[in-house]
Enzyme design. Structure first.
Site, PDB file in Angstrom:
ATOM      1  N   LYS A   1       0.840  -1.193   0.000  1.00  0.00           N
ATOM      2  CA  LYS A   1       0.000   0.000   0.000  1.00  0.00           C
ATOM      3  C   LYS A   1       0.875   1.243   0.000  1.00  0.00           C
ATOM      4  CE  LYS A   1      -1.874   2.866   2.728  1.00  0.00           C
ATOM      5  NZ  LYS A   1      -1.917   4.000   1.802  1.00  0.00           N
TER       6      LYS A   1
ATOM      7  N   THR B   1       5.176   7.915  13.854  1.00  0.00           N
ATOM      8  CA  THR B   1       5.094   7.167  15.114  1.00  0.00           C
ATOM      9  C   THR B   1       3.636   7.019  15.538  1.00  0.00           C
ATOM     10  OG1 THR B   1       7.309   7.836  15.770  1.00  0.00           O
ATOM     11  CG2 THR B   1       5.804   7.236  17.557  1.00  0.00           C
TER      12      THR B   1
ATOM     13  N   VAL C   1       0.855   6.768  13.634  1.00  0.00           N
ATOM     14  CA  VAL C   1       0.175   5.680  12.912  1.00  0.00           C
ATOM     15  C   VAL C   1       0.829   4.335  13.256  1.00  0.00           C
ATOM     16  CG1 VAL C   1      -0.465   4.776  10.646  1.00  0.00           C
ATOM     17  CG2 VAL C   1      -0.621   7.221  11.076  1.00  0.00           C
ATOM     18  N   GLY C   2       2.145   4.341  13.479  1.00  0.00           N
ATOM     19  CA  GLY C   2       2.833   3.103  13.873  1.00  0.00           C
ATOM     20  C   GLY C   2       2.230   2.493  15.137  1.00  0.00           C
TER      21      GLY C   2
ATOM     22  N   GLU D   1       9.228   1.313  11.065  1.00  0.00           N
ATOM     23  CA  GLU D   1      10.238   2.356  10.820  1.00  0.00           C
ATOM     24  C   GLU D   1       9.505   3.687  10.970  1.00  0.00           C
ATOM     25  OE1 GLU D   1      13.322   1.786  10.384  1.00  0.00           O
ATOM     26  OE2 GLU D   1      13.443  -0.286   9.689  1.00  0.00           O
TER      27      GLU D   1
ATOM     28  N   CYS E   1      13.005  11.028   7.589  1.00  0.00           N
ATOM     29  CA  CYS E   1      12.978  10.520   8.963  1.00  0.00           C
ATOM     30  C   CYS E   1      14.342  10.617   9.618  1.00  0.00           C
ATOM     31  CB  CYS E   1      12.491   9.082   8.962  1.00  0.00           C
ATOM     32  SG  CYS E   1      13.405   8.061   7.812  1.00  0.00           S
TER      33      CYS E   1
ATOM     34  N   GLU F   1       8.854  16.134  15.571  1.00  0.00           N
ATOM     35  CA  GLU F   1       9.369  16.009  14.206  1.00  0.00           C
ATOM     36  C   GLU F   1       8.685  17.075  13.342  1.00  0.00           C
ATOM     37  OE1 GLU F   1       8.210  12.403  12.119  1.00  0.00           O
ATOM     38  OE2 GLU F   1      10.249  12.201  11.379  1.00  0.00           O
TER      39      GLU F   1
HETATM   40  P1  NAD Z   1       1.820   8.307   7.898  1.00  0.00           P
HETATM   41  O1  NAD Z   1       2.089   7.561   9.151  1.00  0.00           O
HETATM   42  O2  NAD Z   1       0.763   9.322   7.887  1.00  0.00           O
HETATM   43  O3  NAD Z   1       1.478   7.290   6.713  1.00  0.00           O
HETATM   44  C1  NAD Z   1       2.327   6.224   6.377  1.00  0.00           C
HETATM   45  C2  NAD Z   1       1.519   5.171   5.642  1.00  0.00           C
HETATM   46  O4  NAD Z   1       0.576   4.620   6.570  1.00  0.00           O
HETATM   47  C3  NAD Z   1       0.719   5.713   4.467  1.00  0.00           C
HETATM   48  O5  NAD Z   1       0.725   4.776   3.418  1.00  0.00           O
HETATM   49  C4  NAD Z   1      -0.683   5.849   5.063  1.00  0.00           C
HETATM   50  O6  NAD Z   1      -1.696   5.768   4.103  1.00  0.00           O
HETATM   51  C5  NAD Z   1      -0.708   4.646   5.991  1.00  0.00           C
HETATM   52  N1  NAD Z   1      -1.710   4.733   7.068  1.00  0.00           N
HETATM   53  C6  NAD Z   1      -2.310   5.829   7.577  1.00  0.00           C
HETATM   54  N2  NAD Z   1      -3.201   5.483   8.540  1.00  0.00           N
HETATM   55  C7  NAD Z   1      -3.145   4.144   8.651  1.00  0.00           C
HETATM   56  C8  NAD Z   1      -3.805   3.192   9.473  1.00  0.00           C
HETATM   57  N3  NAD Z   1      -4.705   3.558  10.390  1.00  0.00           N
HETATM   58  N4  NAD Z   1      -3.499   1.878   9.338  1.00  0.00           N
HETATM   59  C9  NAD Z   1      -2.568   1.487   8.440  1.00  0.00           C
HETATM   60  N5  NAD Z   1      -1.912   2.336   7.614  1.00  0.00           N
HETATM   61  C10 NAD Z   1      -2.199   3.651   7.717  1.00  0.00           C
HETATM   62  O7  NAD Z   1       3.236   8.910   7.474  1.00  0.00           O
HETATM   63  P2  NAD Z   1       3.563   9.864   6.239  1.00  0.00           P
HETATM   64  O8  NAD Z   1       3.011  11.202   6.566  1.00  0.00           O
HETATM   65  O9  NAD Z   1       3.182   9.210   4.962  1.00  0.00           O
HETATM   66  O10 NAD Z   1       5.163   9.867   6.310  1.00  0.00           O
HETATM   67  C11 NAD Z   1       5.849  10.672   7.178  1.00  0.00           C
HETATM   68  C12 NAD Z   1       6.291   9.932   8.418  1.00  0.00           C
HETATM   69  O11 NAD Z   1       6.998   8.749   8.064  1.00  0.00           O
HETATM   70  C13 NAD Z   1       7.251  10.723   9.273  1.00  0.00           C
HETATM   71  O12 NAD Z   1       6.924  10.598  10.627  1.00  0.00           O
HETATM   72  C14 NAD Z   1       8.598  10.070   8.993  1.00  0.00           C
HETATM   73  O13 NAD Z   1       9.559  10.239  10.002  1.00  0.00           O
HETATM   74  C15 NAD Z   1       8.211   8.663   8.817  1.00  0.00           C
HETATM   75  N6  NAD Z   1       9.232   7.945   8.052  1.00  0.00           N
HETATM   76  C16 NAD Z   1      10.033   7.042   8.708  1.00  0.00           C
HETATM   77  C17 NAD Z   1      11.036   6.383   8.010  1.00  0.00           C
HETATM   78  C18 NAD Z   1      11.920   5.367   8.700  1.00  0.00           C
HETATM   79  O14 NAD Z   1      12.506   4.557   7.997  1.00  0.00           O
HETATM   80  N7  NAD Z   1      12.051   5.378  10.005  1.00  0.00           N
HETATM   81  C19 NAD Z   1      11.240   6.656   6.667  1.00  0.00           C
HETATM   82  C20 NAD Z   1      10.424   7.583   6.034  1.00  0.00           C
HETATM   83  C21 NAD Z   1       9.412   8.224   6.749  1.00  0.00           C
END
Ligand code: NAD
Length: 450
Positions: A153, A208, A210-211, A228, A262, A352
């Site tokens: 996705k 973090t 959504v994680g 991640e 990130c 962040e």
């Molecule tokens: P996000 O958490 O908003 O979205 C990430 C993904 O999760 C997207 O595909 C989104 O559609 C999906 N998502 C959203 N809600 C969900 C849910 N309830 N269940 C399952 N999936 C869901 O992040 P973003 O705004 O796309 O990216 C930015 C963030 O990603 C920043 O915090 C950044 O630090 C982090 N990031 C981390 C790394 C790493 O390797 N540590 C790398 C790149 C980005």
């Protein structure tokens, strides 16, 4: 329901796609489940050959992929070309790793004990918008190498490169159903993957916040997860460092990808005795960052991903900054390189920003530097600049972070592990460590008695 894909540098619509719902997600999981027995039975040599062909197709179509990524994310074309080069290298690496991911024999009484590696099954890969193709490859390479089938996705904002990559996977000869891309909302498609009983693992990269939801959602089916997540990394500059080199490099450790990284070293910690000199050198270096049209070969920083994200970034600037660079006017989600002076308790140092904003924070001595660097819920990356080798290693041991560089800000390599401590997540991607997240270890005891 549709997804509108926009070029952040022009605000122009690139395309509109159907947005999948739960039914389409379930159908993709069913396809991946059906493809699994045949895919896991493909010999390691042949799986390696298919991954190598995929790498070759990425190389052959590198310019096309770089343009898709640059247009969809707003990232400078030079950076996008480098990222696509890494994607090909990732597939080459895992093509070569397939037959090196072997088990062990363990000395036991009365027989032979051996370990086997099994694929997990159908894995759900959830990817953010900042490095769409790179992060896809970091998950897809080891997942396929270990014999899993995949439902991927991409982020709603940036699905185009993943869709093209899935076509190349078919062209490479990877069977139908092994790689499935589903474009849709995280709260619908992503959440369904997290809850689906036929999905064995979620490889997630994102925020973090959504994680945390992913981890909770995975609990019901005891799904494996690797996370991640976000970062707030420290770039620690000691007074005995090569200050000019450290200052010349520091802007690119925050402003690359417009700070939407990130790994951004967005807290620049400087030893107090060198603070004023370093600040001036940093301002001079930041002034030279070329911000503008992502299609120009010499552009170093493009726009932010969206208008709403720009509002979030703006909200962090509460007072007149130490330095604010130039950025284009008019269409596009532009935001200038910005340097602010802060303490580690300020919001700008705690959260962040995910934009081109760096906080300069002074420290008194080595112990103070370690204390401040570790005083964050995150632990993803970081840098240490000093000419004292013993100090560099002492500080590296003391920092609570997954990826570090000494006298450099570069910490992401195809062959080395990448991942976080603390609330930056867990599990490692890239390198041989990346394979651990996509296989189970089976222990088999064979009695030699009787
Ligand atoms: P996000 O958490 O908003 O979205 C990430 C993904 O999760 C997207 O595909 C989104 O559609 C999906 N998502 C959203 N809600 C969900 C849910 N309830 N269940 C399952 N999936 C869901 O992040 P973003 O705004 O796309 O990216 C930015 C963030 O990603 C920043 O915090 C950044 O630090 C982090 N990031 C981390 C790394 C790493 O390797 N540590 C790398 C790149 C980005």
């Amino acid at each position: 329901m549709t997804v509108t894909v926009v070029n952040p540098a022009t605000e122009g619509v690139i395309t509109t796609l159907e947005s999948a719902g739960v039914d389409e997600t379930d159908a993709a999981v069913a396809r991946a489940k059906e493809a699994l027995p045949a895919w896991r039975a493909v010999s390691p040599k042949d799986r390696g050959t298919l991954l190598r062909r995929l790498a070759a197709l990425v190389e052959e179509h590198g310019e096309e992929l770089a343009r898709i990524e640059s247009e969809n994310v707003g990232k400078p074309i030079s950076g996008a070309r480098g990222e696509v080069g890494m994607v090909a290298d990732v597939f080459h690496f895992y093509a070569g790793a397939v037959d090196k991911h072997h088990g062990e024999t363990i000395p036991v009484a009365g027989g032979i004990d051996l370990t086997l590696r099994d694929p997990l099954g159908v894995v759900g890969l959830i990817v953010p918008w900042n490095f769409p193709l790179n992060i896809t490859s970091w998950k897809l390479g080891p997942a396929l190498a270990c014999g899993n089938t995949v439902v991927l996705k991409p982020a709603e904002l940036t699905p185009l490169s993943a869709l093209r990559l899935a076509e190349f996977a078919l062209d490479a000869g990877i069977p139908e159903g092994v790689v499935n891309v589903v474009v849709g909302k995280g709260s619908v498609v992503g959440q369904r993957l997290v809850e689906h009983p036929d999905v064995a693992k979620i490889g997630f990269t994102g925020s973090t916040e959504v994680g945390r939801t992913v981890m909770k959602g995975a609990a019901d089916t005891i799904k494996r997860v690797t996370l991640e997540l976000g970062g707030k990394s420290a770039n620690v500059i000691f007074a005995d460092a090569d200050l000019e080199r450290a200052a010349a490099a520091a802007p690119y450790a925050v402003f690359d990808n417009a700070g939407q990284d990130c790994c951004a070293r967005s807290r620049i910690l400087v030893e107090r005795s060198a603070y004023d000199d370093f600040a001036q050198l940093l301002i001079d270096a930041t002034r030279n960052v070329k911000v503008g049209d992502p299609t120009s070969a010499d552009t170093e920083m493009g726009p932010l991903i969206s208008a709403s994200h720009r509002e979030t970034v703006k909200s962090f600037i509460e007072a007149e900054p130490l330095f604010r660079g130039d950025a284009p006017d008019g269409k596009g989600y532009w935001y200038p390189c910005t340097l602010v002076e802060a303490t580690n308790d300020d919001r700008i140092a705690r959260e962040e920003v995910f934009g081109p904003v760096a906080a300069l924070i002074p420290f008194d001595d080595e112990a103070d530097a370690i204390r401040i660097a570790n005083d964050t819920p995150y632990g993803l990356s970081g840098s240490i600049w000093t000419r004292d080798g013993a100090r560099a290693l002492r500080v590296a041991r003391a920092l609570e972070t997954g990826v570090l560089s000494i006298n450099s800000n570069s910490s992401v390599r195809v062959s080395t592990p990448f991942g976080g401590y603390k609330q930056s997540g867990f599990g490692r991607e890239l390198g041989l460590h990346g394979l651990e997240g996509y296989s189970e270890v089976k222990n088999v005891y064979y009695s030699t008695e009787g």
